[in-house]
Design a protein around this motif. Structure first.
Motif, PDB file in Angstrom:
ATOM      1  N   SER A  19      40.081  35.220  27.645  1.00 22.32           N
ATOM      2  CA  SER A  19      39.771  36.496  28.114  1.00 22.32           C
ATOM      3  C   SER A  19      41.062  36.608  29.094  1.00 22.32           C
ATOM      4  CB  SER A  19      38.748  36.988  28.435  1.00 22.32           C
ATOM      5  OG  SER A  19      38.652  37.906  29.117  1.00 22.32           O
ATOM      6  N   ARG A  20      41.228  36.161  29.538  1.00 25.72           N
ATOM      7  CA  ARG A  20      42.432  36.259  30.885  1.00 25.72           C
ATOM      8  C   ARG A  20      44.004  35.904  29.908  1.00 25.72           C
ATOM      9  NH1 ARG A  20      41.699  31.732  35.608  1.00 25.72           N
ATOM     10  NH2 ARG A  20      44.096  32.890  36.364  1.00 25.72           N
TER      11      ARG A  20
ATOM     12  N   VAL B 172      36.779  39.719  35.268  1.00 26.36           N
ATOM     13  CA  VAL B 172      37.077  38.555  34.069  1.00 26.36           C
ATOM     14  C   VAL B 172      36.769  37.395  34.771  1.00 26.36           C
ATOM     15  CG1 VAL B 172      37.989  36.771  32.420  1.00 26.36           C
ATOM     16  CG2 VAL B 172      39.192  39.619  32.689  1.00 26.36           C
TER      17      VAL B 172
ATOM     18  N   ASN C 187      38.757  37.386  38.639  1.00 28.63           N
ATOM     19  CA  ASN C 187      39.242  37.506  38.981  1.00 28.63           C
ATOM     20  C   ASN C 187      39.600  39.010  38.036  1.00 28.63           C
ATOM     21  OD1 ASN C 187      40.193  34.659  38.388  1.00 28.63           O
ATOM     22  ND2 ASN C 187      42.048  35.189  38.386  1.00 28.63           N
TER      23      ASN C 187
ATOM     24  N   TYR D 254      41.608  42.123  36.685  1.00 29.55           N
ATOM     25  CA  TYR D 254      43.001  42.515  36.371  1.00 29.55           C
ATOM     26  C   TYR D 254      44.042  43.965  36.158  1.00 29.55           C
ATOM     27  CZ  TYR D 254      43.879  37.257  34.272  1.00 29.55           C
ATOM     28  OH  TYR D 254      44.231  36.077  33.876  1.00 29.55           O
TER      29      TYR D 254
ATOM     30  N   GLU E  43      46.417  38.739  29.835  1.00 21.86           N
ATOM     31  CA  GLU E  43      47.766  38.819  30.269  1.00 21.86           C
ATOM     32  C   GLU E  43      48.983  39.008  28.611  1.00 21.86           C
ATOM     33  OE1 GLU E  43      47.497  34.692  31.628  1.00 21.86           O
ATOM     34  OE2 GLU E  43      46.266  35.459  32.834  1.00 21.86           O
TER      35      GLU E  43
ATOM     36  N   ASN F 295      47.651  40.226  37.213  1.00 17.72           N
ATOM     37  CA  ASN F 295      46.462  39.747  38.072  1.00 17.72           C
ATOM     38  C   ASN F 295      46.040  39.945  39.482  1.00 17.72           C
ATOM     39  OD1 ASN F 295      44.679  37.573  38.929  1.00 17.72           O
ATOM     40  ND2 ASN F 295      45.317  35.781  37.954  1.00 17.72           N
TER      41      ASN F 295
ATOM     42  N   HIS G  53      36.181  32.963  36.442  1.00 22.54           N
ATOM     43  CA  HIS G  53      37.247  33.036  36.263  1.00 22.54           C
ATOM     44  C   HIS G  53      37.824  31.671  35.413  1.00 22.54           C
ATOM     45  CE1 HIS G  53      41.065  31.132  38.331  1.00 22.54           C
ATOM     46  NE2 HIS G  53      40.478  30.152  38.315  1.00 22.54           N
TER      47      HIS G  53
ATOM     48  N   TYR H 212      41.732  37.111  43.378  1.00 17.28           N
ATOM     49  CA  TYR H 212      40.371  36.347  42.766  1.00 17.28           C
ATOM     50  C   TYR H 212      40.189  37.036  43.667  1.00 17.28           C
ATOM     51  CZ  TYR H 212      39.236  32.102  42.686  1.00 17.28           C
ATOM     52  OH  TYR H 212      38.279  30.746  43.105  1.00 17.28           O
TER      53      TYR H 212
END
Ligand SMILES: CC(C)(COP(=O)(O)OP(=O)(O)OC[C@H]1O[C@@H](n2cnc3c(N)ncnc32)[C@H](O)[C@@H]1OP(=O)(O)O)[C@@H](O)C(=O)NCCC(=O)NCCS
Length: 161
Positions: free
Chosen positions: A123-124, A116, A152, A154, A128, A134, A118, A137
């Motif tokens: 979306s993050r 994704v 990132n 995940y 989560e 995560n 950052h 990075y």
């Protein structure tokens, strides 16, 4: 191919495509080509995508699937996109959850990853909420719209479920 007109509507939306590492669609024929490529990649078991629809309404409002499948390591990369009017209703999360279950139960994956931008906070948050960790990075990981951007990575591992 019957989904091409609707797909073009959201794939040509500059704001929605802001974090997607594919070209913004300018003409419907680009979507026709994309659908052909998606179908051919499904045939070759290189990736798999589903259309998202509202229950009982046969109109595509987004896609979710495994954009890359790493058979040797029983790992696949998940990706999703939803047309803007359907955001903030839990639809992306519900569809992604179903695809995760398919990945673990039917494809027998061991782990699922998502890469994704950052800055893609929406979306993050989806990841989560679905229990993804995560893991990494990376600086300048993606080349997008003429510049390098941080990302990132995940992941969700079957045994963590
Ligand atoms: C990423 C994307 C799919 C997220 O869509 P979304 O609608 O925000 O995601 P969800 O389905 O998880 O919805 C969550 C929101 O719906 C709300 N919601 C409302 N009703 C809900 C319900 N019944 N169940 C669950 N959540 C519900 C949640 O509270 C949450 O809102 P909040 O963020 O304000 O807390 C969307 O922004 C998108 O398509 N972006 C462009 C493409 C993209 O970036 N894809 C990812 C590339 S890595």
């Amino acid at each position: 191919m019957t989904d091409a007109d609707e797909m073009f509507r959201y794939r040509s939306d500059k704001e929605l495509m802001r974090f997607i590492p594919h070209r913004l669609a300018h003409e419907k024929k680009e979507i026709d080509e994309m659908i052909k490529m998606i179908n051919s990649r499904i045939d070759k078991k290189e990736s798999i995508n589903w259309a998202i629809t509202l229950k009982g309404i046969d109109v595509i409002i987004g896609t979710v699937g495994f954009v890359k499948i790493n058979e040797a390591h029983l790992r696949a990369e998940i990706g999703y996109m939803l047309h803007t009017p359907y955001h903030k209703q839990g639809i992306a999360a519900e569809a992604t959850r179903r695809v995760i279950d398919y990945g673990f139960d039917v494809m027998k994956l061991h782990s699922i990853e998502a890469i994704v931008n950052h800055e893609n906070m929406l979306s993050r948050k989806v990841l989560e909420n679905l229990g993804f960790t995560n893991d990494a990075y990376f600086r300048d990981y993606l080349y997008h719209a003429g510049k390098f951007v941080d990302a990132n990575v995940y992941s969700l591992i079957k045994k963590d479920e």
